[in-house]
Design a protein around this motif. Structure first.
Motif, PDB file in Angstrom:
ATOM      1  N   ASP A 147       0.820  -1.212   0.000  1.00  0.00           N
ATOM      2  CA  ASP A 147       0.000   0.000   0.000  1.00  0.00           C
ATOM      3  C   ASP A 147       0.853   1.260   0.000  1.00  0.00           C
ATOM      4  OD1 ASP A 147      -2.311  -1.452  -0.093  1.00  0.00           O
ATOM      5  OD2 ASP A 147      -2.908  -1.069   1.996  1.00  0.00           O
ATOM      6  N   LEU A 148       1.917   1.263   0.791  1.00  0.00           N
ATOM      7  CA  LEU A 148       2.803   2.428   0.821  1.00  0.00           C
ATOM      8  C   LEU A 148       3.490   2.627  -0.528  1.00  0.00           C
ATOM      9  CD1 LEU A 148       4.317   1.974   4.384  1.00  0.00           C
ATOM     10  CD2 LEU A 148       2.781   3.803   3.634  1.00  0.00           C
ATOM     11  N   ALA A 149       3.898   1.536  -1.167  1.00  0.00           N
ATOM     12  CA  ALA A 149       4.538   1.632  -2.489  1.00  0.00           C
ATOM     13  C   ALA A 149       3.543   2.164  -3.524  1.00  0.00           C
ATOM     14  CB  ALA A 149       5.085   0.271  -2.915  1.00  0.00           C
ATOM     15  N   ARG A 150       2.294   1.679  -3.490  1.00  0.00           N
ATOM     16  CA  ARG A 150       1.273   2.186  -4.417  1.00  0.00           C
ATOM     17  C   ARG A 150       1.056   3.679  -4.226  1.00  0.00           C
ATOM     18  NH1 ARG A 150      -1.759  -2.344  -2.648  1.00  0.00           N
ATOM     19  NH2 ARG A 150      -1.512  -4.044  -4.104  1.00  0.00           N
ATOM     20  N   LEU A 151       0.968   4.088  -2.971  1.00  0.00           N
ATOM     21  CA  LEU A 151       0.777   5.507  -2.670  1.00  0.00           C
ATOM     22  C   LEU A 151       1.946   6.336  -3.209  1.00  0.00           C
ATOM     23  CD1 LEU A 151      -0.912   7.680  -1.192  1.00  0.00           C
ATOM     24  CD2 LEU A 151       0.419   7.149   0.854  1.00  0.00           C
ATOM     25  N   GLY A 152       3.158   5.862  -2.987  1.00  0.00           N
ATOM     26  CA  GLY A 152       4.336   6.571  -3.486  1.00  0.00           C
ATOM     27  C   GLY A 152       4.385   6.623  -5.001  1.00  0.00           C
ATOM     28  N   LEU A 153       4.052   5.516  -5.650  1.00  0.00           N
ATOM     29  CA  LEU A 153       4.042   5.491  -7.114  1.00  0.00           C
ATOM     30  C   LEU A 153       2.973   6.409  -7.685  1.00  0.00           C
ATOM     31  CD1 LEU A 153       4.601   1.674  -7.725  1.00  0.00           C
ATOM     32  CD2 LEU A 153       6.203   3.537  -8.234  1.00  0.00           C
ATOM     33  N   GLU A 154       1.800   6.435  -7.062  1.00  0.00           N
ATOM     34  CA  GLU A 154       0.728   7.319  -7.518  1.00  0.00           C
ATOM     35  C   GLU A 154       1.133   8.776  -7.368  1.00  0.00           C
ATOM     36  OE1 GLU A 154      -2.941   8.710  -8.973  1.00  0.00           O
ATOM     37  OE2 GLU A 154      -1.864   6.837  -9.202  1.00  0.00           O
ATOM     38  N   GLN A 155       1.725   9.115  -6.225  1.00  0.00           N
ATOM     39  CA  GLN A 155       2.174  10.494  -6.012  1.00  0.00           C
ATOM     40  C   GLN A 155       3.252  10.868  -7.019  1.00  0.00           C
ATOM     41  OE1 GLN A 155       0.732  12.697  -3.790  1.00  0.00           O
ATOM     42  NE2 GLN A 155       1.885  14.119  -5.041  1.00  0.00           N
ATOM     43  N   SER A 156       4.165   9.956  -7.270  1.00  0.00           N
ATOM     44  CA  SER A 156       5.220  10.212  -8.250  1.00  0.00           C
ATOM     45  C   SER A 156       4.640  10.427  -9.636  1.00  0.00           C
ATOM     46  CB  SER A 156       6.198   9.039  -8.268  1.00  0.00           C
ATOM     47  OG  SER A 156       7.189   9.242  -9.235  1.00  0.00           O
ATOM     48  N   ARG A 157       3.635   9.617 -10.001  1.00  0.00           N
ATOM     49  CA  ARG A 157       2.991   9.772 -11.314  1.00  0.00           C
ATOM     50  C   ARG A 157       2.356  11.149 -11.431  1.00  0.00           C
ATOM     51  NH1 ARG A 157      -1.669  10.018 -13.336  1.00  0.00           N
ATOM     52  NH2 ARG A 157      -2.794   9.472 -11.438  1.00  0.00           N
ATOM     53  N   ILE A 158       1.658  11.569 -10.394  1.00  0.00           N
ATOM     54  CA  ILE A 158       1.010  12.881 -10.410  1.00  0.00           C
ATOM     55  C   ILE A 158       2.058  13.983 -10.500  1.00  0.00           C
ATOM     56  CG2 ILE A 158      -0.302  14.524  -8.996  1.00  0.00           C
ATOM     57  CD1 ILE A 158      -1.869  12.047  -7.949  1.00  0.00           C
ATOM     58  N   ASP A 159       3.081  13.884  -9.666  1.00  0.00           N
ATOM     59  CA  ASP A 159       4.087  14.937  -9.593  1.00  0.00           C
ATOM     60  C   ASP A 159       4.958  15.028 -10.837  1.00  0.00           C
ATOM     61  OD1 ASP A 159       3.113  15.482  -7.101  1.00  0.00           O
ATOM     62  OD2 ASP A 159       4.835  14.697  -6.016  1.00  0.00           O
ATOM     63  N   HIS A 160       5.204  13.912 -11.518  1.00  0.00           N
ATOM     64  CA  HIS A 160       6.130  13.929 -12.640  1.00  0.00           C
ATOM     65  C   HIS A 160       5.471  13.946 -14.014  1.00  0.00           C
ATOM     66  CE1 HIS A 160       8.751  12.593  -9.342  1.00  0.00           C
ATOM     67  NE2 HIS A 160       9.602  13.371  -9.962  1.00  0.00           N
ATOM     68  N   SER A 161       4.190  13.626 -14.068  1.00  0.00           N
ATOM     69  CA  SER A 161       3.569  13.572 -15.389  1.00  0.00           C
ATOM     70  C   SER A 161       2.457  14.598 -15.571  1.00  0.00           C
ATOM     71  CB  SER A 161       3.004  12.169 -15.642  1.00  0.00           C
ATOM     72  OG  SER A 161       1.959  11.891 -14.731  1.00  0.00           O
ATOM     73  N   MET A 162       2.132  15.334 -14.520  1.00  0.00           N
ATOM     74  CA  MET A 162       1.057  16.309 -14.656  1.00  0.00           C
ATOM     75  C   MET A 162       1.449  17.382 -15.662  1.00  0.00           C
ATOM     76  SD  MET A 162      -0.708  18.973 -12.019  1.00  0.00           S
ATOM     77  CE  MET A 162      -1.132  17.767 -10.835  1.00  0.00           C
ATOM     78  N   SER A 163       0.487  17.746 -16.478  1.00  0.00           N
ATOM     79  CA  SER A 163       0.707  18.840 -17.418  1.00  0.00           C
ATOM     80  C   SER A 163      -0.476  19.784 -17.309  1.00  0.00           C
ATOM     81  CB  SER A 163       0.864  18.295 -18.843  1.00  0.00           C
ATOM     82  OG  SER A 163      -0.313  17.619 -19.223  1.00  0.00           O
ATOM     83  N   GLY A 164      -0.337  20.930 -17.911  1.00  0.00           N
ATOM     84  CA  GLY A 164      -1.400  21.920 -17.860  1.00  0.00           C
ATOM     85  C   GLY A 164      -1.261  22.808 -16.639  1.00  0.00           C
ATOM     86  N   GLN A 165      -2.317  23.514 -16.335  1.00  0.00           N
ATOM     87  CA  GLN A 165      -2.313  24.465 -15.226  1.00  0.00           C
ATOM     88  C   GLN A 165      -2.412  23.741 -13.885  1.00  0.00           C
ATOM     89  OE1 GLN A 165      -1.945  27.948 -15.548  1.00  0.00           O
ATOM     90  NE2 GLN A 165      -1.353  27.246 -17.582  1.00  0.00           N
ATOM     91  N   CYS A 166      -1.814  24.341 -12.866  1.00  0.00           N
ATOM     92  CA  CYS A 166      -1.875  23.761 -11.531  1.00  0.00           C
ATOM     93  C   CYS A 166      -1.734  24.856 -10.491  1.00  0.00           C
ATOM     94  CB  CYS A 166      -0.781  22.721 -11.328  1.00  0.00           C
ATOM     95  SG  CYS A 166       0.878  23.435 -11.125  1.00  0.00           S
ATOM     96  N   VAL A 167      -2.112  24.521  -9.289  1.00  0.00           N
ATOM     97  CA  VAL A 167      -1.654  25.234  -8.105  1.00  0.00           C
ATOM     98  C   VAL A 167      -0.828  24.201  -7.357  1.00  0.00           C
ATOM     99  CG1 VAL A 167      -3.538  26.903  -7.944  1.00  0.00           C
ATOM    100  CG2 VAL A 167      -3.732  24.725  -6.774  1.00  0.00           C
ATOM    101  N   ALA A 168       0.142  24.656  -6.609  1.00  0.00           N
ATOM    102  CA  ALA A 168       1.024  23.724  -5.913  1.00  0.00           C
ATOM    103  C   ALA A 168       1.537  24.374  -4.640  1.00  0.00           C
ATOM    104  CB  ALA A 168       2.200  23.339  -6.814  1.00  0.00           C
ATOM    105  N   THR A 169       1.921  23.529  -3.715  1.00  0.00           N
ATOM    106  CA  THR A 169       2.634  24.027  -2.539  1.00  0.00           C
ATOM    107  C   THR A 169       4.039  23.450  -2.598  1.00  0.00           C
ATOM    108  OG1 THR A 169       1.815  22.186  -1.176  1.00  0.00           O
ATOM    109  CG2 THR A 169       0.618  24.281  -1.059  1.00  0.00           C
ATOM    110  N   LEU A 170       4.993  24.319  -2.418  1.00  0.00           N
ATOM    111  CA  LEU A 170       6.391  23.934  -2.323  1.00  0.00           C
ATOM    112  C   LEU A 170       6.801  24.167  -0.874  1.00  0.00           C
ATOM    113  CD1 LEU A 170       9.232  23.208  -3.304  1.00  0.00           C
ATOM    114  CD2 LEU A 170       9.491  25.611  -4.019  1.00  0.00           C
TER     115      LEU A 170
END
Length: 159
Positions: free
Chosen positions: A34-57
């Motif tokens: 479950d932790l690996a799935r969560l990390g992979l999903e977050q990585s997919r969102i963070d590295h493949s998102m395109s278009g407009q966004c709001v984000a917190t750094l």
């Protein structure tokens, strides 16, 4: 099912055991999957998102690191178009936490965030993206017509 063996420090094993107990996992394999799935999903969102966004750094840095404060300020000013707001917190005598709210093209926000996190003296950094559509519009607020005011931007979260 493929079997994978991992090694971990004693401290990490204790932390994982506490996680299992706190979330009612029956075994480590289920929790790690479950932790690996969560990390992979977050990585997919963070590295493949395109278009407009709001984000917190969010990042922690040692403000005594030579020229780091100046470099961070220069980096933020060079990307002023992304900046919505920044909060600065003094954690202790040496370390500061900053949270920057950013808005813009996801690829530009991602590269800006990587540059900040990679600065020498930044100890921790993480960016979190929210996909949005950004529209310039004129409309009413609380019954007051703002049609005479120039259109302004609104960020609408995507479903």
């Amino acid at each position: 099912m493929e079997r994978v063996t991992i090694s971990m420090s004693d401290e990490f094993a204790v932390e994982l055991a506490e996680f299992l107990k706190g979330y009612c996992y029956e075994n480590r394999s289920e929790a790690v999957r479950d932790l690996a799935r969560l990390g992979l999903e977050q990585s997919r969102i963070d590295h493949s998102m395109s278009g407009q966004c709001v984000a917190t750094l969010t990042y922690v840095f040692n403000h005594h690191t030579r020229e780091l404060s100046r470099r961070l300020i220069d980096t933020h000013h060079a990307h002023h178009d992304l900046q919505v707001a920044t909060m600065h917190v003094h954690l202790d005598h040496d370390n500061c936490l900053e949270v920057a709210v950013l808005r813009g093209e996801a690829s530009v926000v991602r590269e800006f965030s990587k540059a900040v996190i990679a600065e020498r003296g930044v100890k921790y950094g993480q960016v979190s993206f929210v996909p949005v559509s950004i529209e310039a519009e004129s409309h009413t607020h609380a019954g007051r017509d703002h049609a005479h005011v120039a259109p302004h931007q609104h960020s609408h979260p995507k479903d």
